[in-house]
Scaffold this active site. Structure first.
Site, mmCIF file in Angstrom:
data_model
loop_
_atom_site.group_PDB
_atom_site.id
_atom_site.type_symbol
_atom_site.label_atom_id
_atom_site.label_comp_id
_atom_site.label_asym_id
_atom_site.label_seq_id
_atom_site.Cartn_x
_atom_site.Cartn_y
_atom_site.Cartn_z
ATOM 1 N N TYR A 1 0.812 -1.235 0.000
ATOM 2 C CA TYR A 1 0.000 0.000 0.000
ATOM 3 C C TYR A 1 0.838 1.275 0.000
ATOM 4 C CZ TYR A 1 -0.494 -0.208 5.289
ATOM 5 O OH TYR A 1 -0.335 -0.260 6.635
ATOM 6 N N GLU A 2 0.197 2.381 -0.220
ATOM 7 C CA GLU A 2 0.871 3.675 -0.441
ATOM 8 C C GLU A 2 1.806 3.623 -1.641
ATOM 9 O OE1 GLU A 2 -1.261 5.621 1.905
ATOM 10 O OE2 GLU A 2 0.302 6.624 0.806
ATOM 11 N N GLY A 3 1.391 2.912 -2.687
ATOM 12 C CA GLY A 3 2.260 2.718 -3.848
ATOM 13 C C GLY A 3 3.082 1.466 -3.637
#
Lengths: 569, 569
Positions: free
Chosen positions: A429-431
């Protein structure tokens, strides 16, 4: 105690790696001496170790439960969250103007590490709110700030990020959620968002969603996206909670880990929202939030490594198995070379992750307070490395932790598998870490490599210090030296490679190598500056056993796409 | 179909890597031509893909349930197990004298791979029985053989291995379960055993436990251990099931994965047992069983890699996200260099694991049928490498598989996390991978390195073939050449290092390097012999991107203990 916050280690790194004292030059931080920092960290340590850490297993076993349109958290979460907000930890880095503590991110990261080690799923809630505070401080109107910031900072309300849709994940520009301007200047938001961490829960009286959406007729892709603040309950003038907004949680995902944190599917059906920042400029506001959020996730990776390390050390000092191969052995498995090597790998990687996170945080702090473009670029360059490398390390350390525990490492009641399952999301997550690597070799090299070369110069400085100190084996300094030369070659290869896809093909391995070599630099620097023999020996171990991986990574990094597209999958 | 058995790939490796035709020289296998093998594998493929594969998620969600002294399996397991036994797959490698198929292990391993890919937790049941059959065939009295083997081979009864106790895991010599001789020549077994895979269940009418225990006054350590056969129900003369023996399941473990397979805590309370082999010689009988079981676990690692690969390929051809960076791209994420590299890594590592497993199986077959001591040593040398490297690869491939799926990779309904959770145990059970590595650098080098040097000679042969064929890039052959030289140095370092603990310190990395370099050898050999361009390109990819890891591993392997014991954990 199941978790003991490593405050001394943090203080050591703050002093010798980050030179945190330099912040006192700035008015805002003039009272922030090491003694004050220690007091702050000790307070957070107490809360984390005693109150929150015992909840980690609870949240893993008793998942948040959706009942019609509300989500009920695991037992103890409400009380623990209250302690976090009462301590001021939600708004610790927020502006004092709105009730925050105005602490630098480098201190906030230490606190977040402790909260994350204690209970990653719960700690994710204030982390999301911190990101929202940051975005609103930088981009929202005064009216929005005055209304939302005090409530977010006090922890009375919480915040979420709504980016992902079913067909818009890594490719956020593909999103279709719509926003329509109303006569009163507000917007009607409609669409579905998925993977919304803490999208619905019963910890706070209101939940404020930052939602990426499209205005009518906006450009395709990321340039046509705007950011909206869409609260669950509309604020009212008398500080009471207002009308229910037309947004609803429709499902909670069943995940592999991080069970205590409800991951929601959110439906917006003409929900009332307010524009944050300018129309079609949502991505820049989102990036403000995402940069710190990426550091936050890096710290999450670190937090799980630290807890896995602690568990493994306790176990291997306790577990007796087989004969000791060393003189004066204890008979416990920590005496076995293979186990000990595993533990030292865990320790070194955890230490390196912490350095990388704190160095990045410090760089962001310095960039923000001084406005210095060099610091800004340095911070921007380090963020994807911190995010990907520290979360990779988190996964790796949790994995070694299982191995150290043997059969017990596969049994849930030991708590060991949970760390392995929970930390895995941080690489996604978060890229995803792949996206971080592409960011590194594309946008973060768009300065012609200036930030990268400046970091390589820091490695040279560390090498000089080590040669001068004369405490490190000459051969080891040579290996560090060689690693740096290879890294420089890799950096030049990337810069000289015009075809971006050739760079992308090696991005993940280039980032890994950069992280690995920075790791040696951090260990050596802290050892030299602190004159700490233990640190020196850990650096030696790292150079002997882990640094060599950087050569393999760099080889793969600079091969381009040739054997990638030719080979059939 | 969620899983498609890779029969063509198996046949290719059987033909060009294993030269399976050579088995036809022996009477026993004279009819085993490729066509017959294909028929056998196709049959197993149909069963695996259609009947068993859909059960994998079922067993993950609905765990076996303990009700007083019995354990009820997930829905569909009874029927699927029946199909496995009806097909003769439980006893496929067992002697025809007792109803087996007498297939070589190299074919049995292909079948076990398919069953494991389809449903690892269920496939573990026949795998345990296979180990027991092997042990009884080699060590039991004629009376025991006649009574047990036909029932085990037909799948009517199942078998387990009982080694571990709470304080005797890797250190099996510490076990305390006791066996007392009775007047009728049987023994009374008393003690507690843990981590007993399929220790109790409702798939078969009887469950036969092979239990390691101590006779009164026996030596400490592994030399005082004997092996006993302790059935749940005592056999009776009329082929009906007899009296219940005094053994009971007291708990089923809550594990991170492999949920469909009940892992039992077993209590023996003066249970009636029969000695297998000689008194105090239990370990040698156990090793017969364990050697094949270790290969079986290696194949389990492979099986999860294969299924993770298939899932990732399907997903990345389907999922559209972002712009394609290549001409004539499909718009799916398989076009992205980073994703494609991940997929190719998965594919190459899976292929290498399969080669390693089949090569090991073939060596065991040849050793067994020819009695040739060189083949016996070769097989013995390969077993720990196959077990550790193939299970490491399984974990690694499952991990990459999650990353390819992005956020979906963390959602249980995708089936992706299950593979990651299930495969993790394979690096632990049947001797942790650390134990395998110690076995490799200790016992498996006790021939003065003969088996190791012979394998290095095989690498030289492959290099010659490649140079002669001229299809592989010269530079790549050089890298393979260098890797082999480094491996040889590593092997010599191990042999010249007298202090065993210095070897142990590098054991895991030495094994890893050996596996990695054998991997290149296998890919090159298959490519050259089959003249298959796809294989050649996969070999090229592997040499470019994965083989370099062997240099890092060898560096760490040959450092000894210096920075290990000096550094504080």
């Amino acid at each position: 105690m199941d978790y003991c916050a490593p405050v001394d280690e943090m203080l050591l790194q703050l002093e010798y790696l980050c030179n945190v004292k330099q912040l006192q030059k700035f008015n805002k931080y003039e009272n922030l001496d090491l003694c004050t920092i220690k007091t702050i960290l000790d307070e957070a340590a107490k809360l984390s170790s005693k109150t929150i850490a015992p909840l980690n297993r609870v949240g893993d076993k008793i998942h948040p439960r959706k009942e019609t349109d509300q989500v009920l958290c695991p037992p103890g979460f409400i009380e623990a969250y209250e302690q976090i907000s009462l301590g001021g930890w939600v708004g610790m880095s927020a502006s004092q103007d709105y009730g925050g503590m105005d602490l630098p991110l480098v201190i906030g990261s230490c606190v977040n590490e402790m909260l994350g080690s204690a209970c990653l799923s719960l700690a994710l809630n204030p982390l999301m709110t911190q990101g929202q505070i940051e975005a609103l401080q930088s981009h929202a109107s005064e009216e929005l700030k005055n209304c939302y910031l005090p409530n977010l900072i006090s922890g009375r309300w919480s915040g979420t990020m709504n980016l992902t849709e079913e067909n818009a994940g890594s490719d956020v520009g593909a999103l279709t959620t719509s926003a329509v301007l109303k006569d009163d200047g507000t917007y009607e938001i409609s669409g579905q968002k998925i993977y919304i961490s803490w999208g619905e829960h019963n910890l706070t009286e209101n939940i404020c969603h930052l939602v990426l959406a499209r205005l009518p007729g906006s450009q395709k892709g990321t340039r046509g996206i705007s950011l909206f603040l869409v609260p669950k309950y509309l604020p009212s003038l008398n500080d009471k909670i207002g009308k229910r907004n037309s947004l609803i949680v429709t499902a909670i995902e069943e995940k592999m880990g991080l069970h205590g944190s409800p991951t929601a599917v959110m439906e917006y059906n003409k929900a009332k929202g307010w524009l944050v920042g300018k129309p079609n400029d949502g991505m820049s506001a989102m990036f403000t939030m995402m940069n710190n959020a990426r550091l936050g996730v890096a710290v999450q990776g670190l937090s799980q490594a630290e807890r896995a390390l602690q568990k493994a050390v306790v176990h291997s000092k306790d577990r007796k198995q087989g004969r000791s191969q060393i003189e004066n052995g204890t008979g416990a498995i920590i005496d076995h070379a293979d186990v000990r090597k595993n533990l030292l790998s865990m320790k070194a990687l955890t230490s390196v992750s912490r350095s990388l996170c704190l160095d990045t945080a410090m760089s962001i702090d310095l960039a923000k307070i001084s406005g210095c473009p060099i610091q800004m670029n340095r911070a921007a360059f380090l963020i994807p490395i911190a995010k990907a490398f520290s979360t990779e390390n988190g996964c790796r350390v949790a994995d070694i932790g299982i191995q150290v525990h043997g059969g017990l490492g596969f049994i849930e009641s030991s708590g060991v598998p949970q760390l392995y399952r929970d930390v895995r999301i941080t690489a996604i997550y978060e890229g995803t870490n792949g996206i971080q690597a592409m960011d590194l070799v594309n946008r973060k090299l768009s300065d012609g490599g200036a930030a990268g070369f400046a970091l390589v110069q820091e490695l040279i400085d560390t090498e000089q210090i080590c040669r001068h100190a004369g405490t490190m084996k000459e051969g080891s300094i040579e290996e560090f030296h060689n690693a740096r030369l290879h890294l420089l070659n890799g950096l030049n290869w990337m810069l000289n490679t015009q075809n971006i896809n050739e760079r992308y093909a090696g991005a993940t391995q280039f980032l890994k190598a950069f992280g690995l070599i920075l790791g040696a630099h951090y260990l050596l620097k802290v050892a030299a500056k602190s004159q700490n023999l233990e640190k020196l020996e850990l650096a030696q171990f790292y150079i002997d056993h882990i640094l060599p991986e950087s050569f393999a990574a760099l080889k793969s990094a600079c091969r381009g796409t040739k054997s990638i597209y030719r080979t059939k999958v």
